[in-house]
Write a protein that holds these residues in place. Structure first.
Motif, PDB file in Angstrom:
ATOM      1  N   LEU A 176     -30.744 -37.200  11.295  1.00 12.92           N
ATOM      2  CA  LEU A 176     -31.005 -37.264   9.855  1.00 12.92           C
ATOM      3  C   LEU A 176     -31.982 -36.195   9.369  1.00 12.92           C
ATOM      4  N   ASN A 177     -32.494 -35.369  10.272  1.00 19.84           N
ATOM      5  CA  ASN A 177     -33.395 -34.301   9.832  1.00 19.84           C
ATOM      6  C   ASN A 177     -32.732 -33.449   8.764  1.00 19.84           C
ATOM      7  N   VAL A 178     -33.511 -33.093   7.744  1.00 21.12           N
ATOM      8  CA  VAL A 178     -32.982 -32.288   6.645  1.00 21.12           C
ATOM      9  C   VAL A 178     -32.480 -30.952   7.166  1.00 21.12           C
ATOM     10  N   PHE A 179     -33.296 -30.291   7.985  1.00 22.64           N
ATOM     11  CA  PHE A 179     -32.878 -29.017   8.558  1.00 22.64           C
ATOM     12  C   PHE A 179     -31.921 -29.280   9.713  1.00 22.64           C
ATOM     13  N   PRO A 180     -30.771 -28.619   9.729  1.00 21.88           N
ATOM     14  CA  PRO A 180     -29.769 -28.898  10.762  1.00 21.88           C
ATOM     15  C   PRO A 180     -30.012 -28.147  12.064  1.00 21.88           C
ATOM     16  N   SER A 200     -58.231 -17.511   7.667  1.00 24.73           N
ATOM     17  CA  SER A 200     -57.581 -16.375   8.322  1.00 24.73           C
ATOM     18  C   SER A 200     -56.069 -16.562   8.440  1.00 24.73           C
ATOM     19  N   ILE A 201     -55.607 -17.807   8.472  1.00 22.06           N
ATOM     20  CA  ILE A 201     -54.167 -18.051   8.607  1.00 22.06           C
ATOM     21  C   ILE A 201     -53.523 -18.489   7.290  1.00 22.06           C
ATOM     22  N   GLU A 202     -54.345 -18.600   6.252  1.00 17.14           N
ATOM     23  CA  GLU A 202     -53.851 -19.116   4.979  1.00 17.14           C
ATOM     24  C   GLU A 202     -52.733 -18.252   4.401  1.00 17.14           C
ATOM     25  N   ASP A 203     -52.858 -16.927   4.523  1.00 20.11           N
ATOM     26  CA  ASP A 203     -51.883 -16.014   3.918  1.00 20.11           C
ATOM     27  C   ASP A 203     -50.833 -15.515   4.902  1.00 20.11           C
ATOM     28  N   MET A 204     -50.829 -16.065   6.114  1.00 21.81           N
ATOM     29  CA  MET A 204     -49.815 -15.681   7.096  1.00 21.81           C
ATOM     30  C   MET A 204     -48.446 -16.236   6.711  1.00 21.81           C
ATOM     31  N   HIS A 205     -47.421 -15.483   7.012  1.00 21.64           N
ATOM     32  CA  HIS A 205     -46.049 -15.965   6.832  1.00 21.64           C
ATOM     33  C   HIS A 205     -45.426 -16.158   8.211  1.00 21.64           C
ATOM     34  N   THR A 206     -44.612 -17.181   8.327  1.00 17.83           N
ATOM     35  CA  THR A 206     -43.956 -17.461   9.604  1.00 17.83           C
ATOM     36  C   THR A 206     -42.444 -17.515   9.417  1.00 17.83           C
ATOM     37  N   VAL A 207     -41.736 -16.812  10.278  1.00 20.41           N
ATOM     38  CA  VAL A 207     -40.271 -16.826  10.272  1.00 20.41           C
ATOM     39  C   VAL A 207     -39.791 -17.441  11.583  1.00 20.41           C
ATOM     40  N   GLU A 208     -38.794 -18.308  11.500  1.00 23.00           N
ATOM     41  CA  GLU A 208     -38.195 -18.920  12.682  1.00 23.00           C
ATOM     42  C   GLU A 208     -36.678 -18.820  12.575  1.00 23.00           C
ATOM     43  N   VAL A 209     -36.037 -18.568  13.697  1.00 23.62           N
ATOM     44  CA  VAL A 209     -34.574 -18.443  13.719  1.00 23.62           C
ATOM     45  C   VAL A 209     -34.011 -19.409  14.746  1.00 23.62           C
ATOM     46  N   SER A 210     -33.112 -20.291  14.294  1.00 25.18           N
ATOM     47  CA  SER A 210     -32.474 -21.246  15.188  1.00 25.18           C
ATOM     48  C   SER A 210     -30.990 -21.332  14.855  1.00 25.18           C
ATOM     49  N   ILE A 211     -30.319 -22.331  15.402  1.00 23.83           N
ATOM     50  CA  ILE A 211     -28.878 -22.486  15.197  1.00 23.83           C
ATOM     51  C   ILE A 211     -28.609 -23.798  14.476  1.00 23.83           C
ATOM     52  N   SER A 212     -27.575 -23.813  13.633  1.00 26.78           N
ATOM     53  CA  SER A 212     -27.231 -25.013  12.881  1.00 26.78           C
ATOM     54  C   SER A 212     -26.374 -25.949  13.733  1.00 26.78           C
ATOM     55  N   ILE A 213     -26.688 -27.241  13.690  1.00 30.53           N
ATOM     56  CA  ILE A 213     -25.928 -28.227  14.466  1.00 30.53           C
ATOM     57  C   ILE A 213     -24.921 -28.985  13.600  1.00 30.53           C
ATOM     58  N   ARG A 214     -24.877 -28.663  12.290  1.00 31.47           N
ATOM     59  CA  ARG A 214     -23.894 -29.306  11.418  1.00 31.47           C
ATOM     60  C   ARG A 214     -23.712 -28.505  10.136  1.00 31.47           C
ATOM     61  N   ASP A 215     -22.635 -28.762   9.416  1.00 27.40           N
ATOM     62  CA  ASP A 215     -22.428 -28.194   8.086  1.00 27.40           C
ATOM     63  C   ASP A 215     -23.344 -28.924   7.111  1.00 27.40           C
ATOM     64  N   THR A 216     -24.006 -28.176   6.254  1.00 33.05           N
ATOM     65  CA  THR A 216     -24.871 -28.806   5.264  1.00 33.05           C
ATOM     66  C   THR A 216     -25.214 -27.803   4.171  1.00 33.05           C
ATOM     67  N   SER A 217     -26.023 -28.243   3.218  1.00 30.63           N
ATOM     68  CA  SER A 217     -26.510 -27.365   2.157  1.00 30.63           C
ATOM     69  C   SER A 217     -27.994 -27.633   1.966  1.00 30.63           C
ATOM     70  N   VAL A 218     -28.792 -26.575   2.035  1.00 31.18           N
ATOM     71  CA  VAL A 218     -30.240 -26.690   1.849  1.00 31.18           C
ATOM     72  C   VAL A 218     -30.700 -25.542   0.964  1.00 31.18           C
ATOM     73  N   ASN A 219     -31.488 -25.850  -0.060  1.00 32.17           N
ATOM     74  CA  ASN A 219     -31.969 -24.826  -1.008  1.00 32.17           C
ATOM     75  C   ASN A 219     -30.816 -24.019  -1.600  1.00 32.17           C
ATOM     76  N   ASN A 220     -29.710 -24.716  -1.879  1.00 30.54           N
ATOM     77  CA  ASN A 220     -28.509 -24.090  -2.447  1.00 30.54           C
ATOM     78  C   ASN A 220     -27.875 -23.068  -1.511  1.00 30.54           C
ATOM     79  N   ILE A 221     -28.202 -23.129  -0.243  1.00 29.25           N
ATOM     80  CA  ILE A 221     -27.597 -22.251   0.758  1.00 29.25           C
ATOM     81  C   ILE A 221     -26.607 -23.078   1.573  1.00 29.25           C
ATOM     82  N   GLU A 222     -25.350 -22.666   1.550  1.00 31.76           N
ATOM     83  CA  GLU A 222     -24.327 -23.356   2.326  1.00 31.76           C
ATOM     84  C   GLU A 222     -24.422 -22.922   3.787  1.00 31.76           C
ATOM     85  N   ILE A 223     -24.561 -23.882   4.674  1.00 33.20           N
ATOM     86  CA  ILE A 223     -24.766 -23.597   6.094  1.00 33.20           C
ATOM     87  C   ILE A 223     -23.617 -24.191   6.896  1.00 33.20           C
TER      88      ILE A 223
END
Length: 522
Positions: free
Chosen positions: A30-34, A412-435
């Motif tokens: 049920l996690n929002v992110f697939p 010191s970490i307040e303005d840091m940006h973090t990027v993560e790349v993973s794989i989708s385990i299901r079809d879904t839509s998040v932030n109007n992005i079809e995955i």
């Protein structure tokens, strides 16, 4: 049924655990992110297992004992934010059942009321549309439908049905749930637990489990007697604290004077609470098992600062060791350490001040809960990724006090940006992005911003999004994971360096699972 006795309550606890265990994968999904890091069901299940293990070690002569054992077990075994909230719900239940030999309609009502109240207090910024909402709605229904003459199974069915309705409504309260087409995972886990408990209430007792054996009863090896002068409005807080840290807690309170006796394996925790929260008038400690090896805080050679970090990945571990992190706890996505795991590491660090780096938003609450249990001066820096710890440690100054260090490191970490790349385990839509299932997902500061069929293209797009949003970025550090191809990772760095000539791009081996790439932008 008008009353629930200790053996029946114990069976309900076991039934709740078993039902969640059977359905934990449904909760994980049920996690929002697939992405393949769903852990709400697993965390709640492992938290509940710790509670059941503790319950099965008690004599179970009263519902008070069962509830207290469940509370102690879930408190120490809490994993992830969902596990911590579950432990607080159980703690509220334990408070409601204090001094009770059995449960009637009044106790059912008070249990749901206290559970919701205690859980809400534990969360600094409660969000509606979550497990908290489900708990609150059930508490309201318990009050509304209360009838002292009502059969308990009917009463509980009404309450749990209201909880299911509240769960079904969570997507209406949180747009992110609605878009993903899921209900709140923590709320679903709670409903599974309650369904399992209700099934056990209406079914036969599991004869495979001894509900009356005293052989495994654990009592603290130290008997502690004390008298404390304390204000009326502080009494409930300290009594709850002592109760959670001990067994056989017995007390009398009269006009600011607390007389009490308890047993504990860690008397220093209780003594610390007494010294902080009141005026200690009398204290006696007796070791009833002198042959037991007792872990003591070393008073000699205390260094000023110690550090504990959660980590997962060979490369990340090596970097943390090079930064003189005292304790590295294996964990992270899909494997959140428990409150007890963190607490034990705190106890093993021989330092005046201890700073904890959870490195995951789902480990922050359990880290803070561990700090509340220890008598050491331990604080949590709310890091959400391992690279944030690297940056924070560069800001550390041993000559400053812990509060100032925490403040400076957080900045010191307040303005840091973090990027993560993973794989989708299901079809879904998040932030109007079809995955699409099996496509790759680029996550920037917790939001999905890119999806592609190529790993490196996904990483590149997510990093570009961050650079486009922030003109001050001068350094990009890319950490490639255990399943990433080093040659392709080097090619990604070359492409980014060529496109953004004014930005330094570095490549480091992290060795992390789940995420092919993690990147920080500073």
């Amino acid at each position: 049924m008008k009353a629930i006795d200790a053996s029946k309550l114990q069976q309900m606890v076991i039934g709740a655990y078993k039902y969640l265990e059977e359905n934990k994968s449904l909760v994980d999904e049920l996690n929002v992110f697939p992405v393949p890091d769903g852990d709400t069901g697993t965390n709640m299940n492992m938290t509940m297992k710790s509670g059941v293990d503790k319950v099965n070690q008690t004599s179970g002569l009263s519902v008070e004992e069962i509830a207290k054992a469940l509370s102690q077990g879930t408190l120490m075994g809490a994993r992830g934010n969902s596990g911590v909230i579950l432990s607080q719900l159980v703690r509220g239940m334990s408070k409601a059942l204090k001094g009770k030999d059995e449960i009637g309609a009044v106790e059912v009502r008070d249990t749901f009321k206290n559970a919701a109240k205690t859980a809400y207090r534990a969360v600094m910024q409660p969000t509606e549309g979550t497990i908290l909402t489900v708990a609150r709605k059930m508490a309201e229904k318990a009050e509304e439908a209360f009838d002292e003459a009502k059969d308990l199974d009917d009463y509980l069915m009404e309450i749990i049905t209201e909880g299911q309705i509240a769960l079904d409504n969570t997507p209406k309260q949180l747009p992110v749930l609605k878009e993903a087409g899921v209900v709140d995972s923590g709320g679903q886990g709670l409903i599974f637990l309650l369904r399992g408990a209700l099934n056990a209430l209406n079914g036969d007792i599991d004869r495979d489990i001894d509900l009356s054996s005293n052989e495994n009863v654990e009592e603290g090896s130290y008997k502690i007697k004390f008298e404390l002068l304390i204000k009326e409005d502080e009494f409930e807080n300290i009594s709850d604290s002592i109760d959670s840290l001990s067994t056989n807690f017995d007390y009398e309170f009269d006009d600011g004077h607390l007389k009490a006796e308890a047993r504990s394996e860690h008397p220093q925790q209780i003594i610390s609470k007494l010294l902080v929260d009141g005026t200690l008038a009398k204290l006696e400690i007796e070791n009833t098992n002198p042959d037991l090896e007792v872990s003591k805080v070393k008073g000699e050679n205390l260094k000023k600062y110690g550090f504990i970090s959660v980590s997962r990945g060979e490369g990340f571990d090596e970097i943390l060791k090079s930064m003189n992190i005292d304790k590295i706890i294996s964990g992270g996505q899909t494997m959140n350490p428990s409150t007890e795991d963190i607490y034990k590491n705190i106890e093993e660090v021989n330092a005046e001040n201890i700073i904890i780096f959870p490195n995951n938003k789902n480990i922050i609450m359990s880290s803070k809960q561990a700090c509340e249990l220890t008598d050491k001066n331990a604080m949590v820096l709310e890091t959400r990724s391992i690279p944030e710890t690297f940056t924070a440690m560069l800001e550390f100054d041993e000559d400053k006090d812990i509060e100032e260090n925490i403040e400076n490191m957080a900045e010191s970490i307040e303005d840091m940006h973090t990027v993560e790349v993973s794989i989708s385990i299901r079809d879904t839509s998040v932030n109007n992005i079809e995955i699409k299932k099996d496509d790759y997902i680029g996550i920037l500061d917790g939001d999905i911003v890119a999806t592609r069929s190529n790993i490196e293209e996904t990483a590149k797009q997510a990093i570009k999004n961050a650079i486009d949003e922030d003109d001050d970025i001068s350094l990009v550090t890319i950490y490639y994971g255990e399943k990433a191809d080093k040659r392709r990772a080097k090619d990604l760095v070359k492409k980014l360096s060529k496109e953004f000539k004014d930005i330094d791009v570095e490549l480091v081996y992290g060795g992390q699972p789940v995420y092919y790439y993690q990147a920080t932008l500073e």
